[in-house]
Design a protein around this motif. Structure first.
Motif, PDB file in Angstrom:
ATOM      1  N   ARG A   1       0.675  -1.139  -0.052  1.00  0.00           N
ATOM      2  CA  ARG A   1      -0.008  -0.038  -0.202  1.00  0.00           C
ATOM      3  C   ARG A   1       1.037   1.348  -0.034  1.00  0.00           C
TER       4      ARG A   1
ATOM      5  N   GLU B   1     -11.098   9.117   2.113  1.00  0.00           N
ATOM      6  CA  GLU B   1      -9.930   9.477   3.023  1.00  0.00           C
ATOM      7  C   GLU B   1     -10.218   9.439   4.368  1.00  0.00           C
TER       8      GLU B   1
ATOM      9  N   PHE C   1     -13.238   8.057  -7.828  1.00  0.00           N
ATOM     10  CA  PHE C   1     -12.344   6.801  -7.427  1.00  0.00           C
ATOM     11  C   PHE C   1     -12.457   5.926  -8.493  1.00  0.00           C
TER      12      PHE C   1
ATOM     13  N   ARG D   1     -10.286   6.033   5.321  1.00  0.00           N
ATOM     14  CA  ARG D   1      -8.593   5.256   5.636  1.00  0.00           C
ATOM     15  C   ARG D   1      -8.300   5.899   6.712  1.00  0.00           C
TER      16      ARG D   1
ATOM     17  N   SER E   1     -17.075   3.518   1.822  1.00  0.00           N
ATOM     18  CA  SER E   1     -16.794   4.429   0.930  1.00  0.00           C
ATOM     19  C   SER E   1     -17.936   5.130   1.003  1.00  0.00           C
TER      20      SER E   1
ATOM     21  N   VAL F   1      -5.307   7.620   0.223  1.00  0.00           N
ATOM     22  CA  VAL F   1      -5.727   7.073  -1.096  1.00  0.00           C
ATOM     23  C   VAL F   1      -5.239   7.807  -2.123  1.00  0.00           C
TER      24      VAL F   1
ATOM     25  N   ILE G   1      -5.962  -0.777  -1.772  1.00  0.00           N
ATOM     26  CA  ILE G   1      -6.683   0.614  -1.607  1.00  0.00           C
ATOM     27  C   ILE G   1      -8.196   0.184  -1.148  1.00  0.00           C
TER      28      ILE G   1
END
Length: 283
Positions: free
Chosen positions: A123, A151, A206, A154, A198, A164, A146
């Motif tokens: 990553r 973000e 994305f 994340r 997400s 990301v 990912i």
């Protein structure tokens, strides 16, 4: 961060289970500084204390390159085809300590001579440092992990990991600087495994940025039902699942909706879409 320098007794381990399509796994380190709080690899810590402190320690296999030469000299004679190696299964080969220790780079220098079928799973944008070596492999797949398009998600699940945006930029750099041809088959995948929440407003942009890869792999969040399982979900991640109840209370539906959107990439751009184990093979 507790850093320990170790002399490993073996480096190549027989691949089984989820990555049984390979002959061996190769882990340059034990432990991982990224410390993602959902990571199943924490279960393979040497003891309960290190498991509880996952992300706060790393063991450097200092003699990896020398050990690998000895193992490959012995093992390669048993195969009439290139050996298949997955690097790495329970660590990240490009975690921060690699910047100084350069164990992964030394391993790649050894592997070039033997030309295995190699998969790199990371990553980290640090992988671009080794483009000069990576372009010398005839059969290489680079998997960039990912798990979320968002973000802010994340930051909750992978607070120590690169953003990301940085990972998407890494894919672009690799694609431009590692062209594939008949002699050097270099492939790229985005692995959304385990799939994290997400926000819908982040998904469209994305997904647009995924059209240049060869493959996308998705997999549901691993089960939290049986804590005796080695790959069960750590407690910190279970707490975060409660925070994101809006996603997990309809997890199957959200998963299928994302899969359907990814199928459009397959239809219009020819990107392979795989679920779970099948996506982690080289071919």
């Amino acid at each position: 961060m507790q850093v320990t320098i170790n002399q490993a007794k073996s480096l190549l381990n027989k691949a089984t289970g989820f990555i049984q399509d390979y002959d061996f796994t190769l882990n340059p380190y034990r432990g991982c500084q990224f410390g993602c709080n959902y990571c199943y690899a924490s279960a393979f810590s040497p003891n309960a204390q290190l498991k509880a402190n996952w992300g706060d320690w790393v063991m450097v296999k200092e003699n990896s390159a020398e050990l690998l030469v000895n193992e490959l000299e012995r093992i390669s004679k048993k195969y009439d085809r290139p050996i298949r190696i997955y690097m790495s299964s329970v660590t990240d080969p490009y975690q921060p300590i690699e910047q100084k220790a350069q164990i992964t780079r030394k391993i790649l220098q050894v592997l070039i001579k033997y030309q295995p079928v190699l998969v790199l799973q990371t990553r980290s944008p640090m992988v671009v440092r080794d483009i000069d070596l990576l372009r010398q492999f005839h059969n290489l797949r680079i998997n960039i992990s990912i798990p979320t398009a968002s973000e802010r998600v994340r930051k909750d699940f992978e607070s120590r990991s690169p953003s990301v945006k940085a990972r998407l930029q890494t894919v672009e750099k690799l694609r431009h600087q590692l062209p594939s041809d008949d002699d050097y088959k270099i492939k790229f995948a985005i692995t959304m495994t385990p799939l994290l929440p997400s926000y819908d407003e982040d998904l469209a942009k994305f997904i647009e940025q995924l059209v240049t890869v060869d493959r996308i792999v998705i997999q549901p969040f691993h089960s939290s039902q049986n804590q005796s399982l080695k790959a069960s979900t750590p407690a910190k991640a279970i707490e975060l699942k409660r925070k994101y109840e809006w996603w997990y209370q309809n997890e199957n539906e959200n998963y299928r909706n994302l899969l359907n959107r990814l199928e459009l990439i397959k239809q219009y751009y020819g990107v392979e879409i795989f679920e779970g184990r099948e996506g982690f093979g080289y071919d």
